[in-house]
Scaffold this motif. Structure first.
Motif, mmCIF file in Angstrom:
data_model
loop_
_atom_site.group_PDB
_atom_site.id
_atom_site.type_symbol
_atom_site.label_atom_id
_atom_site.label_comp_id
_atom_site.label_asym_id
_atom_site.label_seq_id
_atom_site.Cartn_x
_atom_site.Cartn_y
_atom_site.Cartn_z
ATOM 1 N N LEU A 104 0.836 -1.202 0.000
ATOM 2 C CA LEU A 104 0.000 0.000 0.000
ATOM 3 C C LEU A 104 0.870 1.251 0.000
ATOM 4 C CD1 LEU A 104 -2.746 -1.169 2.486
ATOM 5 C CD2 LEU A 104 -3.176 -0.382 0.140
ATOM 6 N N ALA A 105 1.954 1.224 0.765
ATOM 7 C CA ALA A 105 2.861 2.370 0.819
ATOM 8 C C ALA A 105 3.586 2.577 -0.510
ATOM 9 C CB ALA A 105 3.871 2.182 1.944
ATOM 10 N N ALA A 106 3.853 1.487 -1.212
ATOM 11 C CA ALA A 106 4.600 1.562 -2.468
ATOM 12 C C ALA A 106 3.725 1.861 -3.682
ATOM 13 C CB ALA A 106 5.343 0.244 -2.702
ATOM 14 N N ALA A 107 2.411 1.724 -3.551
ATOM 15 C CA ALA A 107 1.523 1.759 -4.715
ATOM 16 C C ALA A 107 0.950 3.136 -5.033
ATOM 17 C CB ALA A 107 0.398 0.741 -4.548
ATOM 18 N N ASP A 108 1.377 4.188 -4.363
ATOM 19 C CA ASP A 108 0.923 5.552 -4.643
ATOM 20 C C ASP A 108 -0.598 5.664 -4.587
ATOM 21 O OD1 ASP A 108 1.211 8.266 -5.242
ATOM 22 O OD2 ASP A 108 0.985 7.904 -7.387
ATOM 23 N N ILE A 109 -1.137 5.347 -3.411
ATOM 24 C CA ILE A 109 -2.575 5.369 -3.180
ATOM 25 C C ILE A 109 -2.896 6.484 -2.200
ATOM 26 C CG2 ILE A 109 -4.531 4.024 -2.296
ATOM 27 C CD1 ILE A 109 -2.934 1.504 -3.088
ATOM 28 N N ASP A 110 -4.042 7.098 -2.361
ATOM 29 C CA ASP A 110 -4.501 8.158 -1.478
ATOM 30 C C ASP A 110 -4.347 7.735 -0.013
ATOM 31 O OD1 ASP A 110 -6.447 10.710 -1.310
ATOM 32 O OD2 ASP A 110 -7.060 9.200 0.176
ATOM 33 N N PRO A 111 -3.735 8.575 0.827
ATOM 34 C CA PRO A 111 -3.500 8.204 2.230
ATOM 35 C C PRO A 111 -4.767 7.850 3.012
ATOM 36 C CG PRO A 111 -2.227 10.156 1.663
ATOM 37 C CD PRO A 111 -3.126 9.861 0.498
ATOM 38 N N GLU A 112 -5.867 8.513 2.755
ATOM 39 C CA GLU A 112 -7.121 8.168 3.442
ATOM 40 C C GLU A 112 -7.584 6.770 3.060
ATOM 41 O OE1 GLU A 112 -10.339 11.105 3.669
ATOM 42 O OE2 GLU A 112 -8.902 12.510 2.780
ATOM 43 N N LEU A 113 -7.446 6.444 1.794
ATOM 44 C CA LEU A 113 -7.836 5.110 1.345
ATOM 45 C C LEU A 113 -6.883 4.069 1.913
ATOM 46 C CD1 LEU A 113 -9.663 3.248 -0.246
ATOM 47 C CD2 LEU A 113 -8.325 3.770 -2.302
ATOM 48 N N VAL A 114 -5.594 4.381 1.968
ATOM 49 C CA VAL A 114 -4.627 3.456 2.555
ATOM 50 C C VAL A 114 -5.031 3.132 3.993
ATOM 51 C CG1 VAL A 114 -2.251 3.224 3.393
ATOM 52 C CG2 VAL A 114 -2.675 4.039 1.071
ATOM 53 N N ALA A 115 -5.368 4.132 4.778
ATOM 54 C CA ALA A 115 -5.762 3.905 6.172
ATOM 55 C C ALA A 115 -6.992 3.005 6.249
ATOM 56 C CB ALA A 115 -6.016 5.233 6.874
ATOM 57 N N ALA A 116 -7.981 3.262 5.416
ATOM 58 C CA ALA A 116 -9.203 2.452 5.416
ATOM 59 C C ALA A 116 -8.906 1.015 4.986
ATOM 60 C CB ALA A 116 -10.254 3.076 4.506
ATOM 61 N N LEU A 117 -8.066 0.854 3.974
ATOM 62 C CA LEU A 117 -7.733 -0.488 3.500
ATOM 63 C C LEU A 117 -6.917 -1.255 4.527
ATOM 64 C CD1 LEU A 117 -6.948 0.192 -0.260
ATOM 65 C CD2 LEU A 117 -8.948 -0.970 0.710
ATOM 66 N N ARG A 118 -5.968 -0.594 5.168
ATOM 67 C CA ARG A 118 -5.175 -1.282 6.193
ATOM 68 C C ARG A 118 -6.083 -1.797 7.304
ATOM 69 N NH1 ARG A 118 0.596 1.029 7.718
ATOM 70 N NH2 ARG A 118 0.400 -0.859 8.954
ATOM 71 N N ASP A 119 -7.050 -0.993 7.717
ATOM 72 C CA ASP A 119 -7.988 -1.411 8.755
ATOM 73 C C ASP A 119 -8.802 -2.618 8.282
ATOM 74 O OD1 ASP A 119 -9.366 -1.054 11.315
ATOM 75 O OD2 ASP A 119 -11.053 -0.378 10.091
ATOM 76 N N ALA A 120 -9.323 -2.545 7.071
ATOM 77 C CA ALA A 120 -10.124 -3.651 6.532
ATOM 78 C C ALA A 120 -9.278 -4.917 6.365
ATOM 79 C CB ALA A 120 -10.744 -3.248 5.194
ATOM 80 N N PHE A 121 -8.064 -4.776 5.851
ATOM 81 C CA PHE A 121 -7.203 -5.942 5.661
ATOM 82 C C PHE A 121 -6.798 -6.554 7.001
ATOM 83 C CE2 PHE A 121 -5.660 -4.116 1.352
ATOM 84 C CZ PHE A 121 -6.751 -4.672 0.703
ATOM 85 N N ASP A 122 -6.568 -5.717 8.012
ATOM 86 C CA ASP A 122 -6.256 -6.241 9.342
ATOM 87 C C ASP A 122 -7.416 -7.075 9.878
ATOM 88 O OD1 ASP A 122 -3.761 -5.030 9.343
ATOM 89 O OD2 ASP A 122 -4.345 -3.393 10.690
ATOM 90 N N ARG A 123 -8.628 -6.583 9.690
ATOM 91 C CA ARG A 123 -9.805 -7.332 10.150
ATOM 92 C C ARG A 123 -9.964 -8.640 9.369
ATOM 93 N NH1 ARG A 123 -12.206 -2.322 9.816
ATOM 94 N NH2 ARG A 123 -13.558 -3.023 8.144
#
Length: 131
Positions: A104-123
């Motif tokens: 996610l950090a390497a893929a040049d994705i919007d930081p807000e979306l990165v935060a939401a995706l990290r939370d979802a992927f953790d769950r």
């Protein structure tokens, strides 16, 4: 990346559509394939990751609000059921979420979306843990 989540139709679009999803998936599998800290995670996969790259790209595209082709070709299948037979413990789930966080950090994705995706992927990863 200059787009933001606010005002976007779907996370898929915020991510840059299919190319953005593929960039994330390729970064994930490249990290998993080359970094020794993910050897146990890598060992669960076939030597050729081409099919996995395609499948995860298709799944994420539909899950993020893009084309639902993966869901059409895999009716009634969910990620939990696909991974049920695998021995996913907390360490392995942690390897997956760590590799995905790097991707996610390497893929040049919007930081807000990165935060939401990290939370979802953790769950998701936590829900797949069998012991």
């Amino acid at each position: 990346m200059t787009s933001t989540i606010v005002g976007a139709d779907t996370p898929f679009e915020v991510m840059g559509g299919g190319p953005g999803v593929r960039r994330l998936v390729n970064a994930f599998y490249d990290i998993m394939d080359t970094e020794p800290g993910y050897a146990r995670l890598r060992a669960l996969h076939a030597s050729d990751l081409t099919a996995m790259r395609e499948s995860l790209s298709g799944f994420l595209a539909g899950w993020l609000g893009g084309p639902r082709d993966w869901f059409t070709t895999h009716p009634g299948v969910c990620m939990m059921s696909l991974h049920r037979a695998m021995p996913i413990d907390a360490e392995l789930a942690g390897q997956w979420t760590s590799a995905m966080a790097q991707a996610l950090a390497a893929a040049d994705i919007d930081p807000e979306l990165v935060a939401a995706l990290r939370d979802a992927f953790d769950r998701m990863a936590g829900g797949m843990t069998t012991h």
